[in-house]
Scaffold this motif. Structure first.
Motif, short mmCIF file in Angstrom:
data_model
loop_
_atom_site.label_atom_id
_atom_site.label_comp_id
_atom_site.label_asym_id
_atom_site.label_seq_id
_atom_site.Cartn_x
_atom_site.Cartn_y
_atom_site.Cartn_z
N SER A 159 0.81 -1.22 0.00
CA SER A 159 0.00 0.00 0.00
C SER A 159 0.85 1.26 0.00
N TYR A 160 2.02 1.20 0.63
CA TYR A 160 2.87 2.39 0.67
C TYR A 160 3.28 2.82 -0.74
N LYS A 161 3.67 1.86 -1.57
CA LYS A 161 4.06 2.21 -2.94
C LYS A 161 2.84 2.51 -3.80
N TRP A 162 1.77 1.78 -3.60
CA TRP A 162 0.53 2.01 -4.36
C TRP A 162 0.02 3.42 -4.10
N ALA A 163 -0.03 3.78 -2.82
CA ALA A 163 -0.53 5.11 -2.46
C ALA A 163 0.46 6.20 -2.85
N SER B 135 -0.34 9.69 -4.43
CA SER B 135 0.05 10.97 -3.83
C SER B 135 0.92 11.79 -4.77
N ALA B 136 1.82 11.14 -5.50
CA ALA B 136 2.67 11.87 -6.46
C ALA B 136 1.82 12.50 -7.55
N ASP B 137 0.83 11.74 -8.02
CA ASP B 137 -0.03 12.25 -9.09
C ASP B 137 -0.93 13.37 -8.57
N LEU C 59 5.14 9.59 -10.14
CA LEU C 59 5.91 8.77 -9.20
C LEU C 59 7.31 8.51 -9.72
N LEU C 60 7.41 8.14 -11.00
CA LEU C 60 8.72 7.86 -11.59
C LEU C 60 9.57 9.13 -11.65
#
Length: 714
Positions: A642-646, A650-652, A701-702
């Protein structure tokens, strides 16, 4: 509905707890009374003969039962909180004694067919259901799903088996948490003067304070301390990092590293107060086996399917694909990160980098490459200034203001602070507590506990009841000294912003149905969106201006150090990303295996994941999993991804602020309206798309991670 004395001179709808009057036995009695009241209500439901109820009456019954449950949420919430921040034998004993009762009651609720039928009656009356507000409809849908995942459709013997599994799981999770806390606090390593070389002034102060606690603890235990050490290393995170980042003594770093990564494992020789080993090996295996049994009972192939049934992600395959794809994109950067460390290692005379070298070498590279030292900038982030700046940023974005009221309330520790949060029109939104310093009896890490949700009740059996949201925000920062406030590293600043993002999600809800108010009802893989989102302002130059001022002179962070800090944002981000992916894949795979792996299978899975994604080898004795509280003692089982998914979300979301202005109040209001205010009353995907105007994209994110150039399209 009061479980403790109300604080005077404060808004009664805050329903604050008088912690000066709280005792474990009192809380135990309150929990027992609340459970008894819940059972009595269900007993009456069981005796109903005029089922099925009409939808209107069914809803009234549900609302009444929710109101009765408020007392349990409150008393158990206080006890659980104290067990996390002020743990001692008395609190722990009562906490663990209550767990089986709580588990049994929760299982009865989840398997209660008369109550379940009331939800179904409402759902099946399409005209009535469609006329309900969105939050109530969402709460009913989630409740029906929860009933089904609690075994409401099982035969009686299977329901009994499910109840036994749930009871065992609650006990085992508590034991896991106890073991890691006790193992962490049992370790103390007196240091010689020679071992102190390289450790910073603030680090030495922590080591000295740890030595004083060590001596006091020995004396309390009746042990004589002939040679009182002046400095002691412990495994509390601020102390541990002070040594691992700065100590020039490589053997010391290795010793401390090994102690940290073998906590609560077969290599840990410490015991608890009952003379029992602090070994989580069997506990982990038992937890996984019981979760697998529960999954089979519910008709799932494995626990990952159970976990994902209530998340944004569709399947374990989708999550695994997401993680491995992100790993592929991060690996080139991670390899470059490793090469940087190897160059510095060579200059230091280190032939082969080991895990106990990485933090030390990274700090050296950061100083050389960016002329940036976390210790040198620490005096520019005194906690009071960071908090003031955080409040200013939040005010600019969302129009809310925080006012400290610590002197008006009773607190569980004298380090704790309490604040009220007010809206633009000066109306009171809610309250929050800060408990931010590391200390004995407090579990490690940082978290937000949504202790009290926004809630309104206008039922017939008692007078109207209104409750404003209140939460606890907890950290483990370096405590203040006699002459200086707590001075934060920038990483600790990010942690504070992260937890405050969770807090805003809880506090700024406009939903008064507690099951979907604030963070409640939000899919677990979206709940990190507001927390990771708010961190961005601690990486912005204008944001940093607001949160930084030298502790002695008040001077702002010098331009060259600000530029170095911002330039170093993605320093080692490749390796850090792979580390998070390693944890997430490991969590997903051990919960997707059938049958569930035993301890050796757990270790083998972790080894295979490391082989797939890590760019550095890990020592065979590393027992990271034995301290992985998120998945064995928290809510992240088959959900650590979830940390990476979220982070993608959040970045977007933040990219809209990049386009429209980082302090654009209209954009801030849109985020508040579409994400924070609605809580779990709508699916997270809907909330995000309402804010962003489109589906989420991985591009930001990237870009933020430094894995593509700013002008490159993924």
């Amino acid at each position: 509905m009061q479980t403790t004395s109300q604080i005077t001179d404060m808004d009664p709808n805050l329903k604050l707890v008088d912690f000066s009057q709280v005792s474990p036995e009192q809380l135990k009695s309150q929990v027992q009374q609340a459970i008894k009241a819940g059972h009595a209500f269900l007993d009456d439901l069981d005796n109903e003969t005029d089922s099925p109820k009409q939808a209107q009456q069914a809803l009234a019954d549900i609302i009444e039962f929710d109101h009765i449950g408020l007392g349990l949420d409150r008393s158990w919430g206080i006890l659980s909180h104290l067990n996390s921040v002020m743990s001692n034998e008395a609190i722990r004993e009562v906490h663990h004694e209550i767990l089986p009762l709580l588990s049994a009651f929760g299982t009865r609720v989840g398997q209660n067919k008369p109550l379940y039928n009331r939800y179904q009656t409402i759902k099946n009356d399409r005209e009535f259901f469609n006329g309900l507000e969105a939050a109530r409809k969402r709460a009913i849908d989630l409740a029906i799903q929860s009933f089904e995942l609690s075994g409401v459709a099982l035969e009686a013997d299977k329901q009994s088996e499910y109840a036994d599994i749930q009871s065992q799981l609650s006990t085992l999770s508590a034991k896991f948490s106890d073991n890691i806390l006790d193992a962490t606090q049992a370790y103390a390593l007196p240091l010689t003067t020679e071992q102190l070389s390289g450790i910073t002034e603030s680090g030495l102060a922590m080591l000295k304070a740890a030595a004083e606690q060590y001596v006091a603890k020995q004396q309390e235990a009746g042990e004589s301390v002939e040679d009182k050490p002046e400095y002691v290393a412990t495994l509390d995170i601020p102390v541990y990092l002070a040594v691992m980042t700065h100590a020039e003594d490589r053997e010391l770093r290795k010793t401390l590293y090994k102690a940290y990564v073998t906590r609560a494992s077969e290599f840990d020789n410490h015991k608890n107060s009952k003379d029992e080993p602090l070994d989580n090996s069997q506990v982990m295996s038992d937890i996984l086996a019981l979760r697998a049994q529960k999954s089979k009972l519910l008709g799932f192939d494995n626990y990952a399917q159970v976990s994902l049934s209530r998340k944004m992600a569709d399947s374990a395959e989708q999550v695994e694909g997401f993680l491995r794809d992100l790993a592929n994109k991060a690996t080139p950067a991670a390899k470059r990160d490793l090469e940087q460390l190897k160059e510095e290692a060579s200059a230091q005379g280190i032939e082969s980098i080991e895990p106990w070298d990485t933090a030390y070498l990274a700090e050296k590279v950061k100083q050389a490459k960016f002329n940036l030292s976390q210790e040198e900038i620490r005096p520019y982030f005194p906690l009071p200034k960071v908090i003031d700046g955080l409040f200013t940023i939040v005010n600019k974005l969302f129009g809310v203001r925080a006012v400290e009221q610590s002197d008006k309330v009773a607190l569980w520790h004298d380090e704790v602070r309490f604040y009220e949060l007010f809206d633009k029109d000066d109306s009171l939104i809610g309250g929050f507590y800060f408990d931010l310093y590391a200390r004995t009896g407090k579990r490690g890490g940082a978290w937000m506990s949504g202790f009290q949700a926004r809630y309104e009740y206008a039922g017939s059996s008692s007078e109207a009841y209104n409750q404003l949201p209140v939460c606890f925000m907890v950290g483990n920062f370096t405590p203040p000294t006699a002459d200086k406030p707590s001075l934060l590293t920038h990483n600790e600043v990010l942690t504070l912003f992260h937890e405050f993002g969770h807090g805003l999600h809880h506090l700024l809800t406009e939903v008064s149905i507690s099951d979907v108010a604030g963070v409640n009802g939000v899919e677990w893989d979206a709940v990190e969106l507001p927390s990771q989102f708010l961190e961005n302002w601690a990486w912005d130059s204008k944001g940093i201006e607001l949160i930084s001022a030298h502790v002695d002179t008040g001077e702002p962070l010098p331009k060259e150090q600000l530029e170095a800090l911002l330039a170093a944002k993605n320093f080692q981000s490749g390796m850090q990303t792979l580390r998070q992916i390693e944890f997430a894949l490991f969590d997903l795979l051990i919960h997707a295996k059938s049958p569930a792996p035993d301890y050796q299978g757990i270790l083998a899975t972790l080894d295979k994941v490391r082989e797939d994604v890590a760019v550095m080898q890990t020592p065979e004795y590393n027992r990271f999993a034995n301290g992985f509280s998120h998945i064995f003692a928290g809510g992240y089982a088959a959900g650590y991804y979830s940390y990476k998914w979220a982070e993608l979300l959040s970045a977007d979301a933040f990219s809209r602020f990049e386009e429209e202005g980082l302090f654009n109040a209209d954009t801030g209001q849109a985020f508040r309206d579409n994400i924070l205010a609605v809580g779990g009353s709508l699916p997270a995907k809907t909330n995000f798309e309402n804010f962003r105007g489109r589906e989420a994209s991985i591009d930001a994110l990237l870009r933020h991670g430094g894995f593509i150039d700013n002008n490159e399209v993924a």
